[in-house]
Scaffold this active site. Structure first.
Site, PDB file in Angstrom:
ATOM      1  N   THR A  54       4.646  -9.259  -3.216  1.00 55.29           N
ATOM      2  CA  THR A  54       5.190  -8.259  -4.126  1.00 55.29           C
ATOM      3  C   THR A  54       6.132  -9.033  -5.577  1.00 55.29           C
ATOM      4  OG1 THR A  54       5.878  -7.007  -2.363  1.00 55.29           O
ATOM      5  CG2 THR A  54       7.105  -6.796  -4.257  1.00 55.29           C
TER       6      THR A  54
ATOM      7  N   ASP B  78       4.765  -4.732   2.152  1.00 52.69           N
ATOM      8  CA  ASP B  78       3.852  -5.757   1.800  1.00 52.69           C
ATOM      9  C   ASP B  78       3.150  -5.637   0.874  1.00 52.69           C
ATOM     10  OD1 ASP B  78       3.233  -8.564   2.510  1.00 52.69           O
ATOM     11  OD2 ASP B  78       1.232  -7.512   3.034  1.00 52.69           O
TER      12      ASP B  78
END
Length: 542
Positions: free
Chosen positions: A103, A69
């Protein structure tokens, strides 16, 4: 000795030289900022997509976290450079706004900064680049709006597909069959899909308990309380429960910090103990008189929330007692249980109580226990999820993954539209922006083309992380989009370009739209910086 004219000539020459050096400073500062930000983007780039790698992060105290994450990785990284910290804040902003795509937003920002660096080397002014990127981002939002399709919120199968797409890139992706429907059901239970435009995720209480596997996790239409009952002979199971939630203490009052009570003989001691006993008994009698048989007590800092003598009285009266309810959980419990938090004993009456069919203490493996409340009167306002995991690392990652899935469904409540996944939106924007760049004039045309090229890094990285040939894949994808196949993306399972909608790989419009908007704004901020000035901590302006 040099004549005065020669000395003044030397002085003016050194002044010109200093000015010349200062003229180069903004460029070096800008390059330094871009290099620092790109280093952060490159660090998380390998984590993008369903085949992205995980990062193992070890904190200073030895705690280990395994995750892919983006927001978690950047939050736990030790970042020193002020511009690199801007990318950490960017990831946090995306996490707050959309909850997913943390991301992607950092990878996009890195690609845009790389494009900006190339444009700067061609002699284009930073302000021109900044304004061009802003107009390109606005145009990109329009393109996304055109290629999006509306969402029917009653279509659970479609919502499950979107939550599954979010979970595919996580460590717990093999449990997406359980977690995705759980996230959809949880959000749908706490909102009115016709009128609500946001979701308060605090009304979904996630209790993490180690033991068993993720498959044993369950959604409970009621409340879970992460505490044990206080015991002392009190019941651990109460049917037809009347639940009170108090914010005062059932313990003898204490003097102020500076004061003290001096007792000189046994008679005074005996009287003090008798008074304490009487004081606590009166409180317990009043609680019993209101009809309460399950008592939740808010956590207290200044003195004990409840003492041993009070617990003894409550057990005699067959009242289940649960203490140490956190202050931030008070709103959740008062809403789901239908009880009113009471701050004073005078206001504790039958109207303040909530009702439930059953309150029981259930074991969760080992010494762990939780209180489960079922059959509440108004279950539509809040729900609870009991999340299980075989070890701490899996449990923490399952919690983060479930949060992302909940955020994806929240995005659909905010903006009811979806897009194909697999890098299709980014490639569609890139193809259309290149065509639109032909209509722009001067340096703006170069900037729009660079913006379009930068967005291609997302499908390029997806292909690269999946072990495919990135150049071949991106070229094929670009060709498909140029021919009007706007929903084609990188299929990492099959290893080539396919229609993402047919493959059930879909994502909310808000995630991609927010990522492009946030990334372009962050890059604009970095391009506008031409100097870094730092003052020591003991510096005061007079």
């Amino acid at each position: 000795m040099a004549p005065p004219a020669a000395a003044s000539a030397r002085q003016s020459a050194s002044g010109r030289e200093r000015n010349f050096k200062d003229k180069d400073k903004p460029d070096s500062v800008r390059n330094s900022n871009i290099v620092a930000a790109k280093a952060v983007a490159d660090a998380v780039r390998t984590s993008l997509g369903p085949r992205g790698m995980d990062k193992m992060i070890q904190s200073g105290n030895g705690d280990v976290t395994i995750t892919n994450d983006g927001a978690t990785i950047l939050n736990q990284m030790s970042v020193i450079h002020p511009t690199a910290k801007m990318l950490v804040e960017l990831s946090k902003a995306q996490d707050i706004e959309a909850g997913d795509g943390t991301t992607t937003v950092v990878v996009m920002a890195g690609a845009l900064l790389d494009a900006a660096q190339n444009l700067l080397s061609k002699g284009i002014h930073p302000t021109t680049i900044s304004e061009s990127f802003q107009s390109a981002a606005t145009e990109a939002d329009k393109i996304l709006e055109e290629m999006s399709s509306p969402v029917d919120f009653s279509n659970d199968a479609l919502l499950n597909k979107m939550a599954t797409t979010s979970l595919n890139s996580k460590v717990v992706s093999q449990h997406s069959w359980l977690l995705a429907p759980m996230a959809v059901t949880a959000v749908k239970k706490i909102i009115n899909s016709d009128t609500d435009t946001n979701v308060n995720l605090k009304m979904i209480k996630i209790i993490k308990k180690m033991g068993d596997t993720v498959e044993e996790s369950e959604l409970i239409e009621g409340a879970l309380i992460d505490q044990k009952t206080m015991g002392r002979g009190a019941p651990t199971r109460v049917e037809k429960a009347k639940i009170g939630l108090i914010q005062f203490q059932i313990s003898p009052p204490k003097t102020d910090m500076e004061n003290q009570v001096i007792i000189t003989d046994y008679a005074q001691m005996d009287r003090a103990l008798k008074e304490e006993r009487q004081y606590l008994l009166e409180i317990c009698k009043q609680i019993k008189a209101a009809g309460c048989n399950v008592l939740l007590i808010q956590k207290s800092i200044l003195r004990d929330a409840v003492n041993e003598l009070a617990l003894h009285f409550l057990a005699k009266m067959k009242i289940m007692c649960i203490k140490d309810i956190e202050r931030e959980d008070i709103e959740f419990y008062s809403r789901i249980l239908g009880c009113r938090p009471v701050a004073s004993l005078d206001h504790f009456n039958a109207e303040a109580l909530g009702y439930a069919d059953l309150v029981e203490e259930i074991p969760t493996g080992g010494d762990g226990k939780v209180i489960k409340v079922t059959g509440v009167q108004n279950p539509g306002h809040a729900v609870s999820i009991l999340l299980r995991g075989s070890n701490k690392l899996v449990l923490e990652e399952a919690d983060r993954s479930l949060h992302d899935a909940l955020c994806v469904i929240r995005c659909l409540v905010k903006r009811k539209a979806l897009l194909p996944g697999g890098g299709a939106p980014e490639m569609e924007i890139a193809v259309k922006l290149r065509n639109l760049a032909q209509t722009q004039h001067g340096a703006k045309q170069y900037c729009w083309r660079a913006f379009a090229d930068a967005l291609e890094l997302v499908p390029y990285t997806l292909a690269e992380n999946a072990g495919l040939s990135p150049i071949h894949t991106v070229t094929e994808l670009r060709n498909n989009h140029a021919n009007g196949n706007s929903s084609y993306g990188v299929n990492v399972r099959k290893g080539y370009v396919t229609d993402m909608v047919e493959e059930d790989v879909v994502q909310p419009l808000l995630v991609t739209a927010s990522a492009i908007k946030q990334a372009s704004e962050c890059v604009r901020s970095i391009l506008k910086i031409d100097d870094i000035v730092s003052f020591p901590n003991n510096f005061f302006m007079i």
